[in-house]
Design a protein around this motif. Structure first.
Motif, PDB file in Angstrom:
ATOM      1  N   LEU A  26     -17.936  -6.971   0.695  1.00 15.51           N
ATOM      2  CA  LEU A  26     -17.596  -5.776  -0.073  1.00 15.51           C
ATOM      3  C   LEU A  26     -17.336  -6.141  -1.531  1.00 15.51           C
ATOM      4  O   LEU A  26     -16.896  -7.238  -1.832  1.00 15.51           O
ATOM      5  N   THR A  27     -17.578  -5.182  -2.405  1.00 20.89           N
ATOM      6  CA  THR A  27     -17.219  -5.362  -3.807  1.00 20.89           C
ATOM      7  C   THR A  27     -15.708  -5.169  -3.926  1.00 20.89           C
ATOM      8  O   THR A  27     -15.071  -4.625  -3.011  1.00 20.89           O
ATOM      9  N   PRO A  28     -15.102  -5.599  -5.023  1.00 20.88           N
ATOM     10  CA  PRO A  28     -13.665  -5.371  -5.193  1.00 20.88           C
ATOM     11  C   PRO A  28     -13.281  -3.888  -5.075  1.00 20.88           C
ATOM     12  O   PRO A  28     -12.260  -3.551  -4.479  1.00 20.88           O
ATOM     13  N   ARG A  29     -14.096  -3.008  -5.613  1.00 20.65           N
ATOM     14  CA  ARG A  29     -13.815  -1.570  -5.520  1.00 20.65           C
ATOM     15  C   ARG A  29     -13.859  -1.101  -4.063  1.00 20.65           C
ATOM     16  O   ARG A  29     -13.013  -0.333  -3.618  1.00 20.65           O
ATOM     17  N   GLN A  30     -14.843  -1.567  -3.318  1.00 24.45           N
ATOM     18  CA  GLN A  30     -14.959  -1.205  -1.907  1.00 24.45           C
ATOM     19  C   GLN A  30     -13.773  -1.736  -1.111  1.00 24.45           C
ATOM     20  O   GLN A  30     -13.269  -1.057  -0.216  1.00 24.45           O
ATOM     21  N   ARG A  31     -13.334  -2.955  -1.430  1.00 23.56           N
ATOM     22  CA  ARG A  31     -12.159  -3.512  -0.744  1.00 23.56           C
ATOM     23  C   ARG A  31     -10.923  -2.668  -1.022  1.00 23.56           C
ATOM     24  O   ARG A  31     -10.142  -2.394  -0.128  1.00 23.56           O
ATOM     25  N   PHE A  32     -10.754  -2.254  -2.284  1.00 27.16           N
ATOM     26  CA  PHE A  32      -9.612  -1.413  -2.628  1.00 27.16           C
ATOM     27  C   PHE A  32      -9.647  -0.107  -1.837  1.00 27.16           C
ATOM     28  O   PHE A  32      -8.638   0.326  -1.281  1.00 27.16           O
ATOM     29  N   HIS A  33     -10.826   0.508  -1.769  1.00 29.47           N
ATOM     30  CA  HIS A  33     -10.948   1.767  -1.031  1.00 29.47           C
ATOM     31  C   HIS A  33     -10.720   1.565   0.469  1.00 29.47           C
ATOM     32  O   HIS A  33     -10.115   2.416   1.129  1.00 29.47           O
ATOM     33  N   ALA A  34     -11.173   0.450   1.000  1.00 34.29           N
ATOM     34  CA  ALA A  34     -10.953   0.159   2.424  1.00 34.29           C
ATOM     35  C   ALA A  34      -9.469   0.005   2.715  1.00 34.29           C
ATOM     36  O   ALA A  34      -8.948   0.582   3.685  1.00 34.29           O
ATOM     37  N   VAL A  35      -8.768  -0.747   1.889  1.00 32.32           N
ATOM     38  CA  VAL A  35      -7.334  -0.950   2.085  1.00 32.32           C
ATOM     39  C   VAL A  35      -6.592   0.366   1.900  1.00 32.32           C
ATOM     40  O   VAL A  35      -5.681   0.690   2.671  1.00 32.32           O
ATOM     41  N   SER A  36      -6.994   1.163   0.934  1.00 28.93           N
ATOM     42  CA  SER A  36      -6.358   2.460   0.714  1.00 28.93           C
ATOM     43  C   SER A  36      -6.555   3.378   1.915  1.00 28.93           C
ATOM     44  O   SER A  36      -5.637   4.093   2.320  1.00 28.93           O
ATOM     45  N   ALA A  37      -7.749   3.357   2.493  1.00 33.61           N
ATOM     46  CA  ALA A  37      -8.025   4.198   3.657  1.00 33.61           C
ATOM     47  C   ALA A  37      -7.180   3.784   4.856  1.00 33.61           C
ATOM     48  O   ALA A  37      -6.582   4.627   5.529  1.00 33.61           O
ATOM     49  N   VAL A  38      -7.121   2.480   5.119  1.00 32.16           N
ATOM     50  CA  VAL A  38      -6.316   1.994   6.247  1.00 32.16           C
ATOM     51  C   VAL A  38      -4.846   2.340   6.040  1.00 32.16           C
ATOM     52  O   VAL A  38      -4.168   2.837   6.948  1.00 32.16           O
ATOM     53  N   THR A  39      -4.352   2.125   4.829  1.00 33.86           N
ATOM     54  CA  THR A  39      -2.954   2.432   4.528  1.00 33.86           C
ATOM     55  C   THR A  39      -2.692   3.919   4.692  1.00 33.86           C
ATOM     56  O   THR A  39      -1.664   4.314   5.258  1.00 33.86           O
ATOM     57  N   GLY A  40      -3.605   4.754   4.229  1.00 34.43           N
ATOM     58  CA  GLY A  40      -3.441   6.200   4.363  1.00 34.43           C
ATOM     59  C   GLY A  40      -3.376   6.649   5.810  1.00 34.43           C
ATOM     60  O   GLY A  40      -2.553   7.502   6.175  1.00 34.43           O
ATOM     61  N   VAL A  41      -4.228   6.078   6.645  1.00 31.65           N
ATOM     62  CA  VAL A  41      -4.224   6.432   8.067  1.00 31.65           C
ATOM     63  C   VAL A  41      -2.915   6.003   8.714  1.00 31.65           C
ATOM     64  O   VAL A  41      -2.286   6.766   9.461  1.00 31.65           O
ATOM     65  N   VAL A  42      -2.473   4.793   8.426  1.00 33.95           N
ATOM     66  CA  VAL A  42      -1.246   4.279   9.039  1.00 33.95           C
ATOM     67  C   VAL A  42      -0.032   5.090   8.585  1.00 33.95           C
ATOM     68  O   VAL A  42       0.789   5.514   9.409  1.00 33.95           O
ATOM     69  N   VAL A  43       0.084   5.338   7.288  1.00 39.89           N
ATOM     70  CA  VAL A  43       1.227   6.090   6.774  1.00 39.89           C
ATOM     71  C   VAL A  43       1.182   7.531   7.275  1.00 39.89           C
ATOM     72  O   VAL A  43       2.207   8.093   7.679  1.00 39.89           O
ATOM     73  N   GLY A  44      -0.003   8.137   7.292  1.00 42.85           N
ATOM     74  CA  GLY A  44      -0.135   9.509   7.791  1.00 42.85           C
ATOM     75  C   GLY A  44       0.225   9.625   9.261  1.00 42.85           C
ATOM     76  O   GLY A  44       0.912  10.559   9.675  1.00 42.85           O
ATOM     77  N   THR A  45      -0.228   8.675  10.056  1.00 50.06           N
ATOM     78  CA  THR A  45       0.102   8.686  11.484  1.00 50.06           C
ATOM     79  C   THR A  45       1.594   8.492  11.700  1.00 50.06           C
ATOM     80  O   THR A  45       2.206   9.181  12.522  1.00 50.06           O
ATOM     81  N   ALA A  46       2.181   7.582  10.953  1.00 46.78           N
ATOM     82  CA  ALA A  46       3.629   7.356  11.073  1.00 46.78           C
ATOM     83  C   ALA A  46       4.406   8.606  10.681  1.00 46.78           C
ATOM     84  O   ALA A  46       5.393   8.966  11.335  1.00 46.78           O
ATOM     85  N   ALA A  47       3.960   9.291   9.644  1.00 44.42           N
ATOM     86  CA  ALA A  47       4.637  10.520   9.222  1.00 44.42           C
ATOM     87  C   ALA A  47       4.517  11.592  10.294  1.00 44.42           C
ATOM     88  O   ALA A  47       5.484  12.308  10.586  1.00 44.42           O
ATOM     89  N   ASP A  48       3.333  11.717  10.905  1.00 50.70           N
ATOM     90  CA  ASP A  48       3.150  12.697  11.981  1.00 50.70           C
ATOM     91  C   ASP A  48       4.024  12.375  13.187  1.00 50.70           C
ATOM     92  O   ASP A  48       4.617  13.265  13.795  1.00 50.70           O
ATOM     93  N   LEU A  49       4.088  11.110  13.540  1.00 56.61           N
ATOM     94  CA  LEU A  49       4.883  10.717  14.704  1.00 56.61           C
ATOM     95  C   LEU A  49       6.385  10.825  14.441  1.00 56.61           C
ATOM     96  O   LEU A  49       7.169  10.949  15.379  1.00 56.61           O
TER      97      LEU A  49
END
Length: 60
Positions: A26-49
């Motif tokens: 991945l390019t650095p930009r793609q890595r940033f977006h991948a990490v942001s997506a994973v973090t968003g899913v984890v934080v969103g799921t934790a907030a829902d739970l």
């Protein structure tokens, strides 16, 4: 993630996840977006739970 009291932890989380993405082609930009997506899913799921179900839904 914008709470300044936990900002250091947020940066460490991004660093740790970012290191894991270095193995991917991945390019650095793609890595940033991948990490942001994973973090968003984890934080969103934790907030829902973490939210209690309203009583009117439990009673119905």
């Amino acid at each position: 993630m914008r709470n300044t009291d936990v900002q250091g932890n947020s940066l460490r989380l991004y660093e740790k996840l970012g290191r894991q993405t270095l193995r991917l082609d991945l390019t650095p930009r793609q890595r940033f977006h991948a990490v942001s997506a994973v973090t968003g899913v984890v934080v969103g799921t934790a907030a829902d739970l973490g939210v209690e179900v309203p009583q009117y839904l439990l009673a119905g």
